[in-house]
Design a protein around this motif. Structure first.
Motif, PDB file in Angstrom:
ATOM      1  N   GLY A  89      15.919  -1.396  -2.287  1.00  0.00           N
ATOM      2  CA  GLY A  89      16.191  -2.722  -1.752  1.00  0.00           C
ATOM      3  C   GLY A  89      15.652  -3.861  -2.577  1.00  0.00           C
ATOM      4  O   GLY A  89      15.636  -5.009  -2.125  1.00  0.00           O
ATOM      5  N   ARG A  90      15.219  -3.589  -3.808  1.00  0.00           N
ATOM      6  CA  ARG A  90      14.645  -4.644  -4.642  1.00  0.00           C
ATOM      7  C   ARG A  90      15.720  -5.536  -5.267  1.00  0.00           C
ATOM      8  O   ARG A  90      15.444  -6.671  -5.640  1.00  0.00           O
TER       9      ARG A  90
ATOM     10  N   ARG B 192      20.126  -6.629  -5.037  1.00  0.00           N
ATOM     11  CA  ARG B 192      21.332  -6.596  -4.213  1.00  0.00           C
ATOM     12  C   ARG B 192      22.532  -6.897  -5.098  1.00  0.00           C
ATOM     13  O   ARG B 192      22.606  -7.963  -5.715  1.00  0.00           O
TER      14      ARG B 192
ATOM     15  N   LEU C 237      17.239 -11.482  -5.849  1.00  0.00           N
ATOM     16  CA  LEU C 237      17.231 -11.400  -4.394  1.00  0.00           C
ATOM     17  C   LEU C 237      17.173  -9.945  -3.953  1.00  0.00           C
ATOM     18  O   LEU C 237      17.853  -9.087  -4.535  1.00  0.00           O
ATOM     19  N   ASP C 238      16.388  -9.669  -2.896  1.00  0.00           N
ATOM     20  CA  ASP C 238      16.329  -8.312  -2.367  1.00  0.00           C
ATOM     21  C   ASP C 238      17.436  -8.111  -1.341  1.00  0.00           C
ATOM     22  O   ASP C 238      18.262  -8.993  -1.112  1.00  0.00           O
ATOM     23  N   ARG C 239      17.455  -6.962  -0.700  1.00  0.00           N
ATOM     24  CA  ARG C 239      18.541  -6.637   0.240  1.00  0.00           C
ATOM     25  C   ARG C 239      18.584  -7.595   1.428  1.00  0.00           C
ATOM     26  O   ARG C 239      19.616  -7.735   2.078  1.00  0.00           O
ATOM     27  N   TYR C 240      17.493  -8.294   1.705  1.00  0.00           N
ATOM     28  CA  TYR C 240      17.458  -9.233   2.815  1.00  0.00           C
ATOM     29  C   TYR C 240      17.746 -10.672   2.380  1.00  0.00           C
ATOM     30  O   TYR C 240      17.712 -11.580   3.207  1.00  0.00           O
ATOM     31  N   GLY C 241      17.987 -10.858   1.085  1.00  0.00           N
ATOM     32  CA  GLY C 241      18.259 -12.197   0.584  1.00  0.00           C
ATOM     33  C   GLY C 241      17.030 -12.994   0.222  1.00  0.00           C
ATOM     34  O   GLY C 241      17.121 -14.203  -0.030  1.00  0.00           O
ATOM     35  N   HIS C 242      15.854 -12.355   0.167  1.00  0.00           N
ATOM     36  CA  HIS C 242      14.619 -13.044  -0.198  1.00  0.00           C
ATOM     37  C   HIS C 242      14.460 -13.061  -1.721  1.00  0.00           C
ATOM     38  O   HIS C 242      14.681 -12.038  -2.386  1.00  0.00           O
TER      39      HIS C 242
ATOM     40  N   SER D 229      12.572 -12.823  -5.088  1.00  0.00           N
ATOM     41  CA  SER D 229      11.380 -12.122  -5.550  1.00  0.00           C
ATOM     42  C   SER D 229      10.411 -13.089  -6.226  1.00  0.00           C
ATOM     43  O   SER D 229      10.816 -14.073  -6.864  1.00  0.00           O
TER      44      SER D 229
END
Length: 486
Positions: free
Chosen positions: A401-402, A404, A420-425, A427
């Motif tokens: 998930g690091r 996307r 962006l990670d899998r949640y849209g955050h 890094s």
């Protein structure tokens, strides 16, 4: 006492091609940054774009557009290099800044700049030769090499450049697993055993196909060369040697080009205005270039998908053009009949005695044509579908998930350069440069845009804080400030 951002940072750069090398040079010159550049090839710097090329392969833009803010400049280095630039200078009317020179020279320039920085001896820049198979932040940001070595740091920058193309989906009859199929067009040694009169099929009709066709011709190949692509369109040619004279003013406003139809309508109107002033359409495309990232970022996902589906091919052949000498060499191959370009789709490959039978479904008639060839070379363009790519280090990054992958298959999602990670955050430790960031910027594979990215990221990492409020806006603004671009 220094806070976390004021302390020294150790940046691990994955990939030593153009983007990775330029970022490493910029970061090593910035305050509070130490850099480890990891590249698997023997020589870092040129990468695929400027390393895997023959003498007849020229830059697609003139020398002036390849300057990086380094000392010496590329033009100064060329003069001192002793390279034979007579053909390029003749074509440019004696003006080196407007000349199209061999790509290998730019690769040599990058390699020399990197070696000079490594030899400086201050220890802030280190080069490691190895193949990165895993990137992680557990317990700290680090990379794992195929030979078992582990390198730890505070940040990781992915600068892997373009990946080899994906084979077309068709019934391949085991041909994809045979030495008669060349999956990577830049592995020229795969064609060493090709007979001078053997027929060859090149999949694709873009700039990569042009490079391979001219390489074959330079080797003395006499056999027929077929090129097949969905539309059968060849890249256009620079109207003349690019320069400020005869240019076209900036005209593309992202606020007005709110979808592909509006953008293309504005560009067509500008082309008509340019024609009335006896300015070639190529200047209009050049003037549009700096605004493209802003236009793209303003489109919805549906609008982007519509552009890629209906207009991408036509855009590419007009935007990514050939140097005049390259175009002349290609025209000679077409005029002689040695190179034949077909509009169609590869539907099947089958091994036959002495080679391969390739079945092509023609675009307009729908009829099938069967070509008997000795080699098939995949020139369809770099792979960018990271949702299904089973290659290190991207597969593990995706599974944890690091990263996307974007829904349109252009690269990985970023905000500015932060991944962006899998949640849209976004890094705080993992970043990307160049072709990987196409989902955010569309055209970010050429020297001017990548140079902006590299310098901005190096500057941000060296400062006391990284901006998180729409960092892509600053990148886009600097793209516009590039002025007339190619």
């Amino acid at each position: 006492m220094l806070n976390a951002w004021e302390q020294r940072k150790s940046i691990i750069v994955v990939g030593g091609g153009f983007a990775g090398t330029l970022f490493a040079l910029a970061a090593a010159a910035a305050p509070r940054l130490d850099v480890v550049l990891v590249e698997r090839e023997r020589r870092a710097g040129p990468g695929l774009a400027y390393g895997a090329c023959a003498p007849q392969h020229l830059l697609n833009v003139p020398v002036a557009r390849m300057e990086l803010g380094l000392a010496p400049t590329f033009a100064q280095w060329l003069i001192a290099s002793g390279a034979d630039l007579s053909a390029a200078l003749d074509e440019a009317g004696g003006d080196l800044n407007r000349a199209f020179v061999p790509r290998a020279l730019f690769g040599a320039y990058l390699a020399e700049r990197l070696e000079a920085a490594l030899d400086a001896g201050d220890g802030r820049l280190r080069r490691v030769r190895g193949d990165v198979v895993r990137v992680s932040d557990r317990p700290v940001p680090c990379v794992q090499l195929a030979d078992g070595r582990r390198i730890e740091g505070t940040h990781v920058v992915l600068a892997t450049g373009n990946l080899p193309p994906r084979p077309p989906r068709c019934r391949d009859g085991g041909v994809y697993d045979s030495p008669l199929f060349v999956p990577d067009p830049w592995r020229f040694d795969a064609l060493d055993a090709l007979g001078a009169d053997d027929p060859v099929l090149l999949l694709g009709s873009g700039l990569t196909m042009v490079d391979v066709a001219l390489m074959l011709a330079a080797r003395g190949h006499r056999g027929p060369i077929w090129s097949v692509s969905r539309h059968g369109l060849l890249p256009q040619t620079h109207a003349d040697v690019p320069g400020r004279k005869g240019g076209f003013e900036a005209f593309l406003d992202p606020a007005e080009a709110r979808d592909p139809n509006q953008a293309l309508r504005i560009i067509r109107a500008a082309v008509a205005q340019a024609a009335a002033r006896d300015v070639p359409w190529q200047r209009v495309m050049d003037a549009a270039r700096p605004a493209l990232a802003g236009v793209w970022s303003g489109w919805s996902q549906a609008a982007r998908a519509r552009f890629l589906r209906h207009a991408r091919t036509y855009w590419d052949v007009h935007r990514h053009r050939m140097a005049p000498r390259i175009a002349a060499g290609l025209e000679a191959l077409v005029t002689s009949g040695q190179l034949q370009v077909m509009a169609g789709r590869l539907t099947a490959l089958e091994g036959v005695p002495g080679g391969i039978a390739a079945t092509i479904r023609r675009r307009h008639s729908g009829r099938a044509a069967v070509l008997q060839v000795a080699r098939v070379v995949n020139c369809t363009g770099p792979r960018s579908d990271f949702a299904s790519l089973a290659a290190p280090p991207f597969e593990a990054l995706r599974e944890t998930g690091r990263i996307r992958a974007d829904a349109l298959g252009l690269g990985i999602e970023t905000r500015g350069c932060a991944v962006l990670d899998r949640y849209g955050h976004a890094s705080t430790w993992l970043f990307a440069l160049g072709a990987l960031t196409r989902p955010a910027f569309w055209e970010v594979t050429a020297v001017p845009e990548i140079a902006v990215q590299a310098h901005q990221l190096a500057d941000a990492l060296s400062r006391a804080a990284i901006p998180h409020h729409r960092p892509e806006a600053r990148l886009i603004a600097d793209f516009v400030n590039l002025g007339e671009g190619i």
